[in-house]
Design an enzyme around this catalytic site. Structure first.
Site, PDB file in Angstrom:
ATOM      1  N   HIS A 127       0.871  -1.173   0.000  1.00  0.00           N
ATOM      2  CA  HIS A 127       0.000   0.000   0.000  1.00  0.00           C
ATOM      3  C   HIS A 127       0.912   1.228   0.000  1.00  0.00           C
ATOM      4  O   HIS A 127       2.082   1.145   0.389  1.00  0.00           O
ATOM      5  CB  HIS A 127      -0.869  -0.020   1.262  1.00  0.00           C
ATOM      6  N   TYR A 128       0.398   2.365  -0.410  1.00  0.00           N
ATOM      7  CA  TYR A 128       1.237   3.569  -0.422  1.00  0.00           C
ATOM      8  C   TYR A 128       1.521   4.092   0.982  1.00  0.00           C
ATOM      9  O   TYR A 128       2.425   4.893   1.185  1.00  0.00           O
ATOM     10  CB  TYR A 128       0.625   4.673  -1.292  1.00  0.00           C
TER      11      TYR A 128
END
Length: 187
Positions: A127-128
């Site tokens: 995920h970012y």
């Protein structure tokens, strides 16, 4: 057994701090559930790098990685960055769907900078967001110094040891710093 709530913890050792000139020399991963119980750990990979690169490390990295035996393991390793990237992707995908887990660890943005340059497929699987234990450490120093001072750090600068230490540190902050509320089921 994939679960979107599992967390992937990662640590890298590098030849220095600049991804433009330095390289990854060791990496490992641990998967925990959302309660920080260890579910699985990857192999610890020493990533082969050239003698020239290793011989040009600064004094701190030369001493630290020499003392731990990592420099010699890197010289002897047959693992390339691309091979290690694929092995870690395979490991991670058994436990977490793509783009589900934040990258977890201490000062994890630094590892992420190197990953963007040298292991971009692996970086993209995360995920970012980051779950950076260092953020809690900095907040505890300012808002509850006794909690911050009660963390015992060994600082071995070995990837697997550092991950286990980060998980333990997160447990410490969860117990002594974060306010407990009744736990709701994660969405």
């Amino acid at each position: 057994m994939q679960d979107k709530n599992n967390l992937c913890w990662l640590d890298m050792e590098m030849t220095g701090l600049n991804p433009e000139t330095d390289r990854i020399i060791e990496v490992a991963m641990i998967i925990t559930d959302s309660d920080l119980n260890v579910l699985a750990q990857s192999e610890v990979y020493a990533v082969h790098q050239s003698d020239e690169l290793l011989d040009n490390m600064d004094e701190w990295n030369t001493a630290t990685h020499g003392r731990t035996g990592l420099t010699q393991r890197v010289r002897e390793s047959l693992h390339t960055e691309a091979e290690v990237e694929q092995k870690l992707l395979d490991f991670m995908s058994e436990w977490v769907p793509g783009r589900a887990t934040p990258m977890c660890g201490n000062s994890i943005h630094q590892d992420r900078r190197f990953m963007v340059k040298y292991m971009p497929k692996l970086e993209n699987y995360f995920h970012y967001r980051n779950l950076d234990v260092s953020t809690l450490k900095e907040l505890a120093k300012r808002w509850n110094p006794s909690v911050a001072k009660s963390v015992v750090k060994r600082g071995s600068h070995k990837a697997l040891d550092d991950i286990l230490e980060s998980i333990e540190e997160m447990r410490h902050y969860r117990e002594h710093f974060l306010i407990s509320a009744p736990r709701a089921e994660a969405q």
